[in-house]
Design an enzyme around this catalytic site. Structure first.
Site, PDB file in Angstrom:
ATOM      1  N   LYS A 181       0.885  -1.183   0.000  1.00  0.00           N
ATOM      2  CA  LYS A 181       0.000   0.000   0.000  1.00  0.00           C
ATOM      3  C   LYS A 181       0.913   1.220   0.000  1.00  0.00           C
ATOM      4  CE  LYS A 181      -1.960   2.923   2.003  1.00  0.00           C
ATOM      5  NZ  LYS A 181      -1.647   4.319   1.665  1.00  0.00           N
ATOM      6  N   GLU A 256       9.779   1.296  10.879  1.00  0.00           N
ATOM      7  CA  GLU A 256      10.878   2.265  10.699  1.00  0.00           C
ATOM      8  C   GLU A 256      10.239   3.641  10.745  1.00  0.00           C
ATOM      9  OE1 GLU A 256      12.722   1.270   6.998  1.00  0.00           O
ATOM     10  OE2 GLU A 256      13.099  -0.771   7.644  1.00  0.00           O
ATOM     11  N   CYS A 289      14.064  10.605   6.979  1.00  0.00           N
ATOM     12  CA  CYS A 289      13.953  10.239   8.396  1.00  0.00           C
ATOM     13  C   CYS A 289      15.315  10.185   9.069  1.00  0.00           C
ATOM     14  CB  CYS A 289      13.216   8.914   8.560  1.00  0.00           C
ATOM     15  SG  CYS A 289      13.995   7.564   7.666  1.00  0.00           S
ATOM     16  N   GLU A 387      10.207  16.029  15.172  1.00  0.00           N
ATOM     17  CA  GLU A 387      10.657  15.918  13.785  1.00  0.00           C
ATOM     18  C   GLU A 387       9.912  16.927  12.910  1.00  0.00           C
ATOM     19  OE1 GLU A 387       9.665  12.254  11.676  1.00  0.00           O
ATOM     20  OE2 GLU A 387      11.734  12.173  11.009  1.00  0.00           O
TER      21      GLU A 387
HETATM   22  P1  ADP Z   1       2.964  10.917   6.980  1.00  0.00           P
HETATM   23  O1  ADP Z   1       2.491  11.578   8.228  1.00  0.00           O
HETATM   24  O2  ADP Z   1       4.366  11.168   6.639  1.00  0.00           O
HETATM   25  O3  ADP Z   1       2.037  11.009   5.801  1.00  0.00           O
HETATM   26  P2  ADP Z   1       1.981   8.339   7.732  1.00  0.00           P
HETATM   27  O4  ADP Z   1       2.624   7.514   8.770  1.00  0.00           O
HETATM   28  O5  ADP Z   1       0.645   8.903   8.026  1.00  0.00           O
HETATM   29  O6  ADP Z   1       3.059   9.397   7.359  1.00  0.00           O
HETATM   30  O7  ADP Z   1       1.863   7.538   6.376  1.00  0.00           O
HETATM   31  C1  ADP Z   1       2.727   6.550   5.929  1.00  0.00           C
HETATM   32  C2  ADP Z   1       1.925   5.452   5.279  1.00  0.00           C
HETATM   33  O8  ADP Z   1       1.026   4.913   6.237  1.00  0.00           O
HETATM   34  C3  ADP Z   1       1.062   5.894   4.097  1.00  0.00           C
HETATM   35  O9  ADP Z   1       1.085   4.877   3.108  1.00  0.00           O
HETATM   36  C4  ADP Z   1      -0.316   6.006   4.722  1.00  0.00           C
HETATM   37  O10 ADP Z   1      -1.361   5.845   3.791  1.00  0.00           O
HETATM   38  C5  ADP Z   1      -0.272   4.846   5.685  1.00  0.00           C
HETATM   39  N1  ADP Z   1      -1.253   4.923   6.786  1.00  0.00           N
HETATM   40  C6  ADP Z   1      -1.706   6.016   7.435  1.00  0.00           C
HETATM   41  N2  ADP Z   1      -2.596   5.671   8.399  1.00  0.00           N
HETATM   42  C7  ADP Z   1      -2.706   4.319   8.372  1.00  0.00           C
HETATM   43  C8  ADP Z   1      -3.448   3.349   9.124  1.00  0.00           C
HETATM   44  N3  ADP Z   1      -4.263   3.709  10.114  1.00  0.00           N
HETATM   45  N4  ADP Z   1      -3.295   2.044   8.821  1.00  0.00           N
HETATM   46  C9  ADP Z   1      -2.458   1.660   7.837  1.00  0.00           C
HETATM   47  N5  ADP Z   1      -1.743   2.517   7.092  1.00  0.00           N
HETATM   48  C10 ADP Z   1      -1.845   3.832   7.347  1.00  0.00           C
END
Ligand code: ADP
Length: 490
Positions: A181, A256, A289, A387
């Protein structure tokens, strides 16, 4: 070309999911916007629980066949994927730059070749993977790395294909099947990879790509009971949400996460090198990161360091990331730009001084933030502790080695640390006291795929890389075999 194809700089990209070896469209879509100019690149299929369930089912169905495929054959196919990536480096590079605005030259010459290398490295490592048998009272112990099953891989937007393939390659090499995903801000190169993998002969269902939002597609995937591993790169709050979902099914996770890594500059360092290392932290407009965003400099050289740093930073060329001469492109999203500026303005309001930058680059407009260095920041202030994920560094001074180590370790993160020092013994002493998954001494960003990679504290859970990747993506099995004629021995 279909109604589900978009074209970026002449490259056709399918906007649908890739499930069980077929393109699958969703009724709903989301708009992929380019950070280069805010233009809409196209409408992408918006995955929901329906597509997540279908993708896990496809991965589950394909698993026995792929797991039983001999190692050498799996390795051959992964090398063919690498060949396919190498043939399409230009396409991948330009599409990724349109999607996340990182430098085209680094996509071309660094990132995409590294994507191919991810497949080659883990294919080759698989063939070497072994543990010497050992004996227990005449019985032989044999350790094997058995594939675990369908793996869900959730990846971020700052280095989309690089981070995705660093997980996909070992997961597939291990004999697992994968559901990727990608981040909703950067969905495109994952779709190209699906084409490349299919052309390379990867069987249907072994690699699946589900597009969509984290809270919808992502959450449905990480909550699915048939998933056997979850590897995630992204933010701490999302890791906690994924951790909670995976705990319900007792699925092992690898996380990570973020960092607030220090760069320690001692008075005995090669000052030119130290300044270069510091300026390098603006790479990818600070959206890394691993970036050492907290510069800690020994008091006696702080003025000279700051002067030289400001000079070098001023020479950086900010502009269109497709231009070969550009050093710093725009940030990813208006929300991100706002967040970066929020950090900087609150720090300034609290007494910080922007000796370099400190504002969005209004000359360029768009999503450009000026490379920024803040001094006069308190250790417990937000900008030192949190961060920023933008081109914002802080500079603090220290009087003693002990103080340097104390400042370096005083955040909730522990991803990496960089040292600039001319004293080898000091490097050893300081390194031993630092909380960090990776320490670089007089260098930065040298990453060998056989090294363990990950973070301590809130920077992550677990390590991947080399055999550590296979330890995570496999169910380790120890087989104990009795000696021939064991009945005679009772
Ligand atoms: P950022 O804040 O840098 O966008 P995220 O941690 O929100 O980082 O996003 C990183 C990845 O995690 C993306 O692919 C996002 O779609 C996915 N993501 C965000 N929320 C969820 C969730 N609740 N479950 C699974 N994947 C998620």
């Amino acid at each position: 070309m279909t109604e589900h194809t978009l074209t970026v700089a002449g490259v056709a990209v399918d906007t649908r999911h890739w499930i069980g070896g077929r393109r699958v469209a969703s009724a709903e879509t989301f708009t992929d916007v380019s950070p280069l100019d805010g233009s809409a690149l196209g409408e992408i299929s918006r995955g929901t629980a329906t597509e997540a369930v279908a993708a896990v089912a496809a991965a589950k169905a394909a698993f026995p066949g792929w797991a039983a495929t001999p190692r050498a054959e799996r390795a051959r196919i992964l090398h063919a994927v690498a060949d396919g990536v190498e043939k399409r480096i230009e396409d991948l590079a330009i599409v990724e730059t349109h999607d996340n605005a990182a430098l085209l030259r680094s996509h071309r010459r660094g990132v995409m070749p590294r994507v191919a290398h991810n497949f080659r490295f883990f294919a080759d490592w698989l063939l070497k993977l072994d543990h010497e048998d050992f004996e227990t009272r005449g019985h032989t112990n044999h350790v094997s790395w058995d594939p675990a099953g369908p793996c869900v891989l959730i990846t971020p937007w700052n280095a989309p294909l690089m981070l995705a393939t660093w997980k996909i390659a070992p997961a597939l090499a291990a004999g697992n099947t994968v559901i990727l995903k990608p981040a909703e801000w950067t969905p495109l190169t994952a779709s190209l990879l699906a084409d490349i993998a299919a052309d390379a002969g990867l069987p249907a269902g072994v690699l699946n790509v589900v597009q969509g939002y984290g809270a919808e597609a992502g959450n449905a995937l990480v909550s699915h009971p048939d998933v056997r591993r979850i590897s995630f790169t992204g933010s701490v709050p999302t890791a906690k949400a994924i951790g909670a979902a995976s705990a319900a099914n007792l699925v092992p996770t690898s996380f990570e996460l973020g960092g607030k890594s220090p760069l320690l500059v001692f008075a005995d360092a090669d000052l030119d090198l130290a300044v270069d290392l510091a300026v390098e932290q603006y790479d990818n407009a600070g959206q890394v990161c691993l970036a050492a965003t907290r510069i800690l400099v020994e008091e006696s050289i702080a003025d000279e360091f700051t002067r030289r740093f400001a000079e070098k930073a001023a020479a950086l060329k900010q502009g269109d990331p497709r231009d070969e001469a550009t050093d710093l492109g725009p940030n990813i999203h208006p929300r991100q730009l706002e967040k970066i500026d929020g950090f900087v303005q609150r720090a300034i309001a609290a007494g910080a001084r922007a000796v370099v930058g400190g504002t969005p680059n209004t000359d360029l407009g768009g999503l450009y933030y000026r490379p920024t260095l803040l001094t006069d920041v308190a250790q417990d202030s937000e900008v030192v502790q949190e961060e920023v994920f933008g081109p914002v560094l802080t500079l603090q001074t220290f009087a003693t080695e002990r103080e340097a180590v104390a400042l370096a370790n005083d955040t909730r993160f522990g991803l990496a640390a960089t040292l600039a020092t001319g004293d080898h013994e000091r490097a050893e002493r300081v390194t031993a006291q630092l909380v960090a998954g990776t320490v670089w001494v007089n260098c930065f960003f040298v990453r060998d795929l056989q090294a363990p990679f990950g973070g301590s504290r809130q920077s992550g859970v677990g390590r991947e890389g080399g055999t550590w990747s296979f330890d995570f993506y496999c169910d380790l099995k120890n087989t104990v075999t009795a000696p021939k004629g064991w009945q005679d021995h009772g």
